[in-house]
Motif scaffolding. Structure first.
Motif, PDB file in Angstrom:
ATOM      1  N   GLU A 171       0.975  -0.993   0.170  1.00 47.41           N
ATOM      2  CA  GLU A 171       0.018  -0.253   0.186  1.00 47.41           C
ATOM      3  C   GLU A 171       0.567   1.730   0.120  1.00 47.41           C
ATOM      4  O   GLU A 171       0.662   2.275  -0.866  1.00 47.41           O
ATOM      5  CB  GLU A 171      -1.051  -0.059   1.481  1.00 47.41           C
ATOM      6  N   MET A 181       1.193   3.887  -2.768  1.00 43.78           N
ATOM      7  CA  MET A 181       0.341   4.927  -2.833  1.00 43.78           C
ATOM      8  C   MET A 181       1.523   6.566  -3.232  1.00 43.78           C
ATOM      9  O   MET A 181       1.569   7.534  -3.770  1.00 43.78           O
ATOM     10  CB  MET A 181       0.544   5.767  -1.547  1.00 43.78           C
ATOM     11  N   TYR A 194       1.283   6.455  -7.230  1.00 42.11           N
ATOM     12  CA  TYR A 194       0.725   7.189  -7.774  1.00 42.11           C
ATOM     13  C   TYR A 194       1.052   8.155  -7.494  1.00 42.11           C
ATOM     14  O   TYR A 194       0.529   9.213  -8.495  1.00 42.11           O
ATOM     15  CB  TYR A 194      -0.527   6.393  -7.049  1.00 42.11           C
ATOM     16  N   ARG A 217      -6.297  -1.373  -9.150  1.00 39.66           N
ATOM     17  CA  ARG A 217      -6.863   0.314  -7.947  1.00 39.66           C
ATOM     18  C   ARG A 217      -7.781  -0.190  -6.328  1.00 39.66           C
ATOM     19  O   ARG A 217      -8.083   0.983  -5.946  1.00 39.66           O
ATOM     20  CB  ARG A 217      -8.553   0.322  -8.914  1.00 39.66           C
ATOM     21  N   LEU A 247      -6.787   2.022  -3.601  1.00 39.53           N
ATOM     22  CA  LEU A 247      -6.889   2.554  -3.412  1.00 39.53           C
ATOM     23  C   LEU A 247      -8.941   2.914  -2.825  1.00 39.53           C
ATOM     24  O   LEU A 247      -9.257   2.892  -2.377  1.00 39.53           O
ATOM     25  CB  LEU A 247      -7.393   3.388  -4.705  1.00 39.53           C
ATOM     26  N   ARG A 286      -7.232   4.134   8.260  1.00 43.14           N
ATOM     27  CA  ARG A 286      -6.318   5.488   7.281  1.00 43.14           C
ATOM     28  C   ARG A 286      -5.803   5.937   7.840  1.00 43.14           C
ATOM     29  O   ARG A 286      -4.459   6.634   8.210  1.00 43.14           O
ATOM     30  CB  ARG A 286      -6.750   4.959   6.485  1.00 43.14           C
ATOM     31  N   PHE A 327      -3.957   9.161   5.367  1.00 39.88           N
ATOM     32  CA  PHE A 327      -3.959   8.809   3.766  1.00 39.88           C
ATOM     33  C   PHE A 327      -5.578   8.768   3.168  1.00 39.88           C
ATOM     34  O   PHE A 327      -5.241   8.970   1.819  1.00 39.88           O
ATOM     35  CB  PHE A 327      -4.347   7.105   4.346  1.00 39.88           C
ATOM     36  N   ARG A 354      -5.204   9.871  -1.137  1.00 40.07           N
ATOM     37  CA  ARG A 354      -5.819   8.862  -1.876  1.00 40.07           C
ATOM     38  C   ARG A 354      -6.989  10.216  -2.466  1.00 40.07           C
ATOM     39  O   ARG A 354      -7.046  10.360  -3.951  1.00 40.07           O
ATOM     40  CB  ARG A 354      -6.773   8.197  -0.423  1.00 40.07           C
ATOM     41  N   HIS A 355      -7.238  10.919  -2.147  1.00 40.23           N
ATOM     42  CA  HIS A 355      -8.011  11.792  -2.524  1.00 40.23           C
ATOM     43  C   HIS A 355      -7.872  12.552  -3.912  1.00 40.23           C
ATOM     44  O   HIS A 355      -8.095  12.960  -4.763  1.00 40.23           O
ATOM     45  CB  HIS A 355      -8.684  13.447  -1.507  1.00 40.23           C
ATOM     46  N   GLU A 410     -15.055   5.716  -8.067  1.00 40.22           N
ATOM     47  CA  GLU A 410     -15.549   6.622  -6.745  1.00 40.22           C
ATOM     48  C   GLU A 410     -16.742   7.019  -6.987  1.00 40.22           C
ATOM     49  O   GLU A 410     -17.959   6.706  -5.615  1.00 40.22           O
ATOM     50  CB  GLU A 410     -14.350   7.319  -6.399  1.00 40.22           C
TER      51      GLU A 410
END
Length: 209
Positions: free
Chosen positions: A13, A17, A20, A52, A55, A98, A102, A106-107, A120
């Motif tokens: 993870e 992250m 990404y 994916r 996330l 999280r 995080f 993620r947002h 989403e």
């Protein structure tokens, strides 16, 4: 026998992250994630169906929690109150699992990718359907259940955006509760202000008293 790899999911993870954020979601491969984590692609797919899921993992568990919360609401709870309590509980779980850092990362990743934005929205719509079904199981009619569930998801979305923003200090459950309060204030019936005509006795139109 598979080799034991300590905290493999957490390492994957974190690596995902980071990549990404550095390269973008589309430009990152599973092989790169595994390499950054010091693991193999096979290990990645033991924990995630695809990249994916880093996330969006955990959505099903949250859906189950929403159902359980609505089912356990007091009989006196209105559909909107039951929905609010369920989403507040979900917010607490999200925050505990999280944390805000995080969630903010993620947002940002999702906001930069149209496909992830669509995913989403699908997730939130699924939560709305889950809430509506749970409310109907309590005996709420279909229209009222749908209205309460959809309104609840809209409130959750607003509260979550506030939580991941840079100018909010409150925790997610509190922001959800405040946002529901704001919705109720908007929809509450307000007393019509008194006017001069309301206070002045009406004149008789020729009828003797």
């Amino acid at each position: 026998m598979a080799r034991w790899e300590p905290n493999a999911r957490g390492r994957l993870e974190q690596a995902a992250m980071e990549l990404y954020a550095e390269r973008g979601f589309d430009q990152t491969t599973v092989a790169e994630i595994a390499a950054r984590a010091g693991l193999t692609e096979r290990t990645f797919f033991r924990h995630y169906a695809d990249k994916r899921e880093v996330l969006f993992g955990g959505s099903e568990a949250l859906s189950e929690r929403l159902v359980a919360s609505v089912a356990g609401a007091p009989d006196s709870a209105t559909p909107l109150d039951a929905t609010a309590a369920a989403l507040e509980e979900a917010g607490a779980l999200i925050q505990a699992a999280r944390g805000r850092d995080f969630a903010r990362a993620r947002h940002s990743i999702i906001a930069a990718n149209a496909e992830l934005q669509e995913r989403e929205l699908i997730k939130l719509a699924s939560w709305g359907n889950t809430l509506a079904e749970a409310l109907r199981a309590r005996g709420v009619n279909r229209r009222a259940a749908t209205l309460a569930a959809e309104a609840g998801i809209a409130v959750f979305h607003v509260a979550f955006d506030r939580w991941v923003g840079d100018d909010e200090d409150g925790d997610l459950p509190t922001l959800i509760r405040e946002s529901f309060g704001e919705l109720k204030a908007l929809t509450a019936k307000r007393r019509k202000p008194a006017t001069a005509s309301d206070e002045t006795p009406s004149r008789s139109s020729g009828i003797a008293s």
